[in-house]
Design an enzyme around this catalytic site. Structure first.
Site, mmCIF file in Angstrom:
data_model
loop_
_atom_site.group_PDB
_atom_site.id
_atom_site.type_symbol
_atom_site.label_atom_id
_atom_site.label_comp_id
_atom_site.label_asym_id
_atom_site.label_seq_id
_atom_site.Cartn_x
_atom_site.Cartn_y
_atom_site.Cartn_z
ATOM 1 N N SER A 1 0.818 -1.058 -0.577
ATOM 2 C CA SER A 1 -0.015 0.089 -0.077
ATOM 3 C C SER A 1 0.819 1.539 0.077
ATOM 4 C CB SER A 1 -0.873 0.140 1.538
ATOM 5 O OG SER A 1 -1.093 0.664 1.116
ATOM 6 N N TYR B 1 -1.987 -0.676 10.299
ATOM 7 C CA TYR B 1 -3.011 -1.125 9.503
ATOM 8 C C TYR B 1 -1.637 -0.997 8.524
ATOM 9 C CZ TYR B 1 -3.964 -1.879 4.677
ATOM 10 O OH TYR B 1 -4.193 -1.624 3.070
ATOM 11 N N LYS C 1 1.194 -3.357 6.790
ATOM 12 C CA LYS C 1 1.828 -3.693 5.285
ATOM 13 C C LYS C 1 3.622 -3.706 5.319
ATOM 14 C CE LYS C 1 -1.819 -4.671 3.483
ATOM 15 N NZ LYS C 1 -2.130 -5.796 3.016
HETATM 16 C C1 WQD Z 1 -9.309 9.815 0.434
HETATM 17 C C2 WQD Z 1 -9.963 10.901 1.030
HETATM 18 C C3 WQD Z 1 -10.497 12.212 2.811
HETATM 19 C C4 WQD Z 1 -13.762 9.678 3.268
HETATM 20 C C5 WQD Z 1 -6.640 4.872 1.269
HETATM 21 C C6 WQD Z 1 -7.346 3.448 2.652
HETATM 22 C C7 WQD Z 1 -5.606 3.163 2.875
HETATM 23 C C8 WQD Z 1 -4.867 2.763 2.167
HETATM 24 C C9 WQD Z 1 -4.958 4.118 0.969
HETATM 25 C C10 WQD Z 1 -4.417 0.278 1.380
HETATM 26 C C11 WQD Z 1 -9.038 11.844 1.502
HETATM 27 C C12 WQD Z 1 -11.023 12.052 2.234
HETATM 28 C C13 WQD Z 1 -12.837 10.461 2.569
HETATM 29 C C14 WQD Z 1 -15.092 10.565 3.174
HETATM 30 C C15 WQD Z 1 -13.514 12.416 2.767
HETATM 31 N N1 WQD Z 1 -4.892 1.170 0.915
HETATM 32 N N2 WQD Z 1 -12.994 11.483 2.212
HETATM 33 N N3 WQD Z 1 -14.771 12.243 3.245
HETATM 34 O O1 WQD Z 1 -6.832 7.934 3.091
HETATM 35 O O2 WQD Z 1 -6.134 7.668 1.101
HETATM 36 O O3 WQD Z 1 -6.512 5.804 2.064
HETATM 37 O O4 WQD Z 1 -5.387 4.482 0.341
HETATM 38 O O5 WQD Z 1 -4.036 0.197 1.266
HETATM 39 O O6 WQD Z 1 -6.105 1.626 3.635
HETATM 40 O O7 WQD Z 1 -8.161 3.920 3.386
HETATM 41 O O8 WQD Z 1 -8.829 6.966 1.366
HETATM 42 O O9 WQD Z 1 -10.981 6.766 0.293
HETATM 43 O O10 WQD Z 1 -10.517 6.754 2.726
HETATM 44 O O11 WQD Z 1 -10.077 9.480 1.370
HETATM 45 O O12 WQD Z 1 -13.623 14.333 2.566
HETATM 46 O O13 WQD Z 1 -16.180 10.911 3.937
HETATM 47 O O14 WQD Z 1 -10.578 11.658 0.721
HETATM 48 O O15 WQD Z 1 -10.159 12.929 4.144
HETATM 49 O O16 WQD Z 1 -8.235 12.854 1.519
HETATM 50 P P1 WQD Z 1 -7.352 7.226 2.180
HETATM 51 P P2 WQD Z 1 -9.972 7.477 1.542
#
Ligand code: WQD
Length: 345
Positions: free
Chosen positions: A127, A152, A156
């Site tokens: 990741s 988590y 990784k």
């Molecule tokens: C993306 C953006 C939030 C929800 C994910 C996985 C993590 C890893 C990497 C695998 C951010 C914003 C989100 C909401 C929002 N993958 N957001 N409102 O944080 O990059 O992490 O990718 O290992 O496990 O969770 O992804 O989709 O949670 O957020 O504004 O209700 O969307 O702040 O900027 P993230 P995400």
């Protein structure tokens, strides 16, 4: 003879898409999954897409004896793709021991059993969280890893280290870690996709559920970041593009085309997309106006990250093909499909 590939976590989100791509590329796919976070019905949908029903062994990788028994019955496995893991960042902060036990014990058991049966090729589901907030963008494979911001993410990082050390100690073991940026979307058939349990943590399932009317509004976590529109930036890639990278990695290992016993690749589009741009894309492909509200920053969020995928482009001959809108459209089609299916039940 088709090469047999074992996919752990093969009924999960990325695992199921990868299983489809492997079957379509001419491999035999067999799956181990404990169905903790997925549904056995996924196998029926893989069958609908490919015409092939992969074997599903319902098994927990933490149960080493059972794992040994199953792999002992499949000694002709050419390679393993290891997806099976707990994956919720927030939950891992609350239940760190569950995460360390499950994600690390399962990996160690798998490596030990692979060694026992002289199965030497492994692709590991890693990741971009291993980079933390990098100092320089875009991120290359040489970008220094920062301390993980969650248990988590730490599993990784530790997982990669365990695999790398194993390849150093045993020259017969060859492994590739694939560092995913943000996978989104679903298979174009809308038969498989992401099935978040309860309230989604990730942006795109939250967007599509809000668009469908299941959630009142999307909360945008912060508009005061140091980015052009103030919201966070990520590199969203279509899950089918991501799945195809696994096929290429498997072909590289099984054909002996790897250049080192342990290799790492970033898998992303190379393009950073803000939360507001993701909302616009959703509105464009769905024709719906999305209700959203800007709220405070989410603890632990990284401000901006996107990949430099040129190493994967050059070495694997892989690149993403789908645009953000195309990926978003499949996410929306999948959302509609599962809601209609639930109504029929
Ligand atoms: C993306 C953006 C939030 C929800 C994910 C996985 C993590 C890893 C990497 C695998 C951010 C914003 C989100 C909401 C929002 N993958 N957001 N409102 O944080 O990059 O992490 O990718 O290992 O496990 O969770 O992804 O989709 O949670 O957020 O504004 O209700 O969307 O702040 O900027 P993230 P995400």
């Amino acid at each position: 003879m088709k090469k047999k590939i074992l996919i752990t976590g093969g009924t999960g989100y990325i695992g199921s898409h990868t299983t489809v791509e492997l079957i379509e590329a001419g491999f035999e796919a067999i799956i181990i999954d404990n169905l903790y976070n997925s549904d056995a019905d996924v196998i029926n949908n893989i069958f609908k897409i490919t015409g092939v029903r992969p074997h599903l062994e319902v098994l927990d990788l933490c149960d080493k004896e059972n794992l040994k028994r199953f792999i002992g019955q499949n000694k002709d496995i050419s390679a393993v793709i290891h997806f099976a893991a707990f994956k919720a960042v927030g939950e891992s902060v609350i239940k760190p021991l569950d995460y360390y036990r499950n994600n690390l014990l399962s990996l160690i058991n798998l490596l030990e059993v692979m060694k026992h049966f002289a199965i030497s090729n492994l692709v590991f589901s890693s990741s971009c969280t291993v980079y933390g907030q990098p100092e320089k963008l875009p991120v290359t494979e040489d970008t220094p890893l920062q301390p993980a911001t969650s248990p988590y993410g730490n599993t990784k990082q530790i997982g990669e280290t365990i695999i790398k050390d194993t390849t150093i100690s045993d020259i017969n073991v060859k492994a590739i870690s694939l560092r995913y940026f943000n996978p989104i979307g679903a298979h174009p058939s809308a038969l498989i996709g992401e099935l978040p349990r309860g309230i989604p943590e990730n942006l795109v399932p939250y967007l599509t559920q809000t668009g469908y009317g299941l959630r009142d509004e999307l909360k945008v976590f912060g508009n005061d970041y140091n980015t052009p529109d103030g919201s966070c930036i990520r590199d969203y890639l279509h899950v089918v593009d991501l799945a195809k990278a696994h096929v290429v990695a498997i072909e590289r290992l099984t054909a002996g085309r790897n250049k080192a016993n342990y290799e790492v690749f970033n898998l992303g589009t190379g393009r950073g997309v803000s939360v507001f741009e993701a909302i616009k894309s959703f509105e464009h492909v769905s024709g719906k106006k999305l209700k959203y509200k800007v709220v405070g920053r989410r603890a632990g969020d990284i401000e901006k990250i996107w990949a430099d995928p040129s190493f994967a482009n050059k070495e694997l001959g892989w690149k993403t093909l789908s645009s953000l809108d195309e990926a978003m459209k499949t996410a929306w089609d999948w959302e509609k499909f599962i809601r209609q299916k639930k109504q029929q039940l």
